[in-house]
Design a protein around this motif. Sequence first.
Motif, PDB file in Angstrom:
ATOM      1  N   UNK A  63      -3.955   5.420  -0.578  1.00  0.00           N
ATOM      2  CA  UNK A  63      -4.732   6.227   0.495  1.00  0.00           C
ATOM      3  C   UNK A  63      -3.950   7.461   0.876  1.00  0.00           C
ATOM      4  N   UNK A  64      -4.785   8.475   1.596  1.00  0.00           N
ATOM      5  CA  UNK A  64      -4.166   9.606   1.991  1.00  0.00           C
ATOM      6  C   UNK A  64      -4.508   9.971   3.573  1.00  0.00           C
ATOM      7  N   UNK A  65      -3.315  10.855   3.776  1.00  0.00           N
ATOM      8  CA  UNK A  65      -3.326  11.466   5.306  1.00  0.00           C
ATOM      9  C   UNK A  65      -3.104  12.802   5.309  1.00  0.00           C
ATOM     10  N   UNK A  66      -4.288  13.405   5.571  1.00  0.00           N
ATOM     11  CA  UNK A  66      -3.727  14.980   5.252  1.00  0.00           C
ATOM     12  C   UNK A  66      -3.490  15.509   6.682  1.00  0.00           C
ATOM     13  N   UNK A  67      -2.450  16.284   6.951  1.00  0.00           N
ATOM     14  CA  UNK A  67      -1.976  16.894   8.092  1.00  0.00           C
ATOM     15  C   UNK A  67      -2.079  18.247   7.936  1.00  0.00           C
ATOM     16  N   UNK A  68      -3.134  18.719   8.710  1.00  0.00           N
ATOM     17  CA  UNK A  68      -3.391  20.320   8.288  1.00  0.00           C
ATOM     18  C   UNK A  68      -3.555  21.158   9.783  1.00  0.00           C
ATOM     19  N   UNK A  69      -2.753  22.397   9.607  1.00  0.00           N
ATOM     20  CA  UNK A  69      -3.162  23.320  10.842  1.00  0.00           C
ATOM     21  C   UNK A  69      -4.550  23.771  10.401  1.00  0.00           C
ATOM     22  N   UNK A  70      -5.035  24.626  11.459  1.00  0.00           N
ATOM     23  CA  UNK A  70      -6.215  25.407  11.455  1.00  0.00           C
ATOM     24  C   UNK A  70      -6.197  26.682  11.488  1.00  0.00           C
ATOM     25  N   UNK A  97     -15.220  12.870  -3.466  1.00  0.00           N
ATOM     26  CA  UNK A  97     -15.692  11.297  -3.538  1.00  0.00           C
ATOM     27  C   UNK A  97     -14.803  10.439  -2.952  1.00  0.00           C
ATOM     28  N   UNK A  98     -13.955  11.022  -1.783  1.00  0.00           N
ATOM     29  CA  UNK A  98     -13.248  10.172  -0.995  1.00  0.00           C
ATOM     30  C   UNK A  98     -13.783   9.651   0.242  1.00  0.00           C
ATOM     31  N   UNK A  99     -13.077   8.858   1.030  1.00  0.00           N
ATOM     32  CA  UNK A  99     -13.737   8.069   2.096  1.00  0.00           C
ATOM     33  C   UNK A  99     -13.285   8.452   3.060  1.00  0.00           C
ATOM     34  N   UNK A 100     -13.827   9.149   4.273  1.00  0.00           N
ATOM     35  CA  UNK A 100     -13.364   9.674   5.338  1.00  0.00           C
ATOM     36  C   UNK A 100     -13.051   8.607   6.351  1.00  0.00           C
ATOM     37  N   UNK A 101     -12.132   8.364   6.953  1.00  0.00           N
ATOM     38  CA  UNK A 101     -11.861   7.315   8.056  1.00  0.00           C
ATOM     39  C   UNK A 101     -12.494   8.159   9.307  1.00  0.00           C
ATOM     40  N   UNK A 151      -9.510   6.195   0.688  1.00  0.00           N
ATOM     41  CA  UNK A 151      -9.628   6.507   2.280  1.00  0.00           C
ATOM     42  C   UNK A 151      -8.642   7.549   2.505  1.00  0.00           C
ATOM     43  N   UNK A 152      -9.243   8.513   3.424  1.00  0.00           N
ATOM     44  CA  UNK A 152      -8.420   9.792   3.779  1.00  0.00           C
ATOM     45  C   UNK A 152      -8.497   9.533   5.259  1.00  0.00           C
ATOM     46  N   UNK A 153      -7.251   9.825   5.798  1.00  0.00           N
ATOM     47  CA  UNK A 153      -7.407  10.073   7.195  1.00  0.00           C
ATOM     48  C   UNK A 153      -6.937  11.335   7.555  1.00  0.00           C
ATOM     49  N   UNK A 154      -7.344  12.034   8.705  1.00  0.00           N
ATOM     50  CA  UNK A 154      -7.161  13.462   8.904  1.00  0.00           C
ATOM     51  C   UNK A 154      -6.522  13.741  10.236  1.00  0.00           C
ATOM     52  N   UNK A 155      -5.360  14.375  10.466  1.00  0.00           N
ATOM     53  CA  UNK A 155      -4.638  14.973  11.663  1.00  0.00           C
ATOM     54  C   UNK A 155      -4.675  16.391  11.498  1.00  0.00           C
ATOM     55  N   UNK A 156      -5.157  16.998  12.363  1.00  0.00           N
ATOM     56  CA  UNK A 156      -4.923  18.350  12.608  1.00  0.00           C
ATOM     57  C   UNK A 156      -4.331  18.995  13.687  1.00  0.00           C
ATOM     58  N   UNK A 204       1.046  -1.220  -0.085  1.00  0.00           N
ATOM     59  CA  UNK A 204       0.037  -0.052   0.087  1.00  0.00           C
ATOM     60  C   UNK A 204       0.747   1.346   0.024  1.00  0.00           C
ATOM     61  N   UNK A 205       0.514   2.164  -0.957  1.00  0.00           N
ATOM     62  CA  UNK A 205       1.394   3.401  -0.824  1.00  0.00           C
ATOM     63  C   UNK A 205       0.376   4.545  -0.378  1.00  0.00           C
ATOM     64  N   UNK A 206       0.849   5.301   0.898  1.00  0.00           N
ATOM     65  CA  UNK A 206       0.255   6.234   1.428  1.00  0.00           C
ATOM     66  C   UNK A 206       0.738   7.699   0.994  1.00  0.00           C
ATOM     67  N   UNK A 207      -0.102   8.471   0.706  1.00  0.00           N
ATOM     68  CA  UNK A 207       0.251   9.783   0.637  1.00  0.00           C
ATOM     69  C   UNK A 207      -0.071  10.546   1.852  1.00  0.00           C
ATOM     70  N   UNK A 208       1.123  11.458   2.286  1.00  0.00           N
ATOM     71  CA  UNK A 208       1.055  12.083   3.728  1.00  0.00           C
ATOM     72  C   UNK A 208       1.070  13.473   3.234  1.00  0.00           C
TER      73      UNK A 208
END
Length: 181
Positions: free
Chosen positions: A73-80, A132-136, A104-109, A1-5
């Motif tokens: 799959x993706x993990x978004x790391x985002x500030x507010x 059209x992504x899938x939110x974890x 699938x998208x995972x989210x880290x804020x 599996x290849x994950x984009x962060x």
Amino acid sequence: MNIAIISGSARPERQSHQVALEVQQRVNKLGLSSWIWDIKESNFPLLDYTFGEHPNPGESLKQVKVQLDQTDAFIIVSPEHNGSYPGALKNAMDYFYKEYVHKVFGIVTVSNGVLGGINALKNLQHYVLKVNGIVSPEFVITPEVQTLFKDGILTDEKYGHRTDVFLKHFLELAGALSANK
């Protein structure tokens, strides 16, 4: 599996990037392939055409497109920023669409305050659904990020544990969905 962060801040003194690097390190320890899509380094121009419609996409757009095509799959790391996620993150992600569909998208804020970017989280969950992504259902909020690292090394074991639990659930969902393709 290849994950984009996706490291979602373009600000000079961004602290969320060290969180993205920590997430990548933990993903790699699990034996998975990952890459960082650094919004700051991508330095995309303001969106005029999406990638598929662009008459002459630049090299940075082409390089990201190739990597997105290989991403599972993706993990978004985002500030507010001002109660939401950064405009630079949205601008960069909006260049693409079909690359996100049914992934699938995972989210880290991240925030310097006590709420950990909860408003950015809610807005990003909505955005992922719109592309059209899938939110974890698992996520990580990161309050007072300035207290978690010393010289780029995570010093808060509880935060590390929460991140590991998030990754476990995120990867179970991503793995189950990729197995069904």
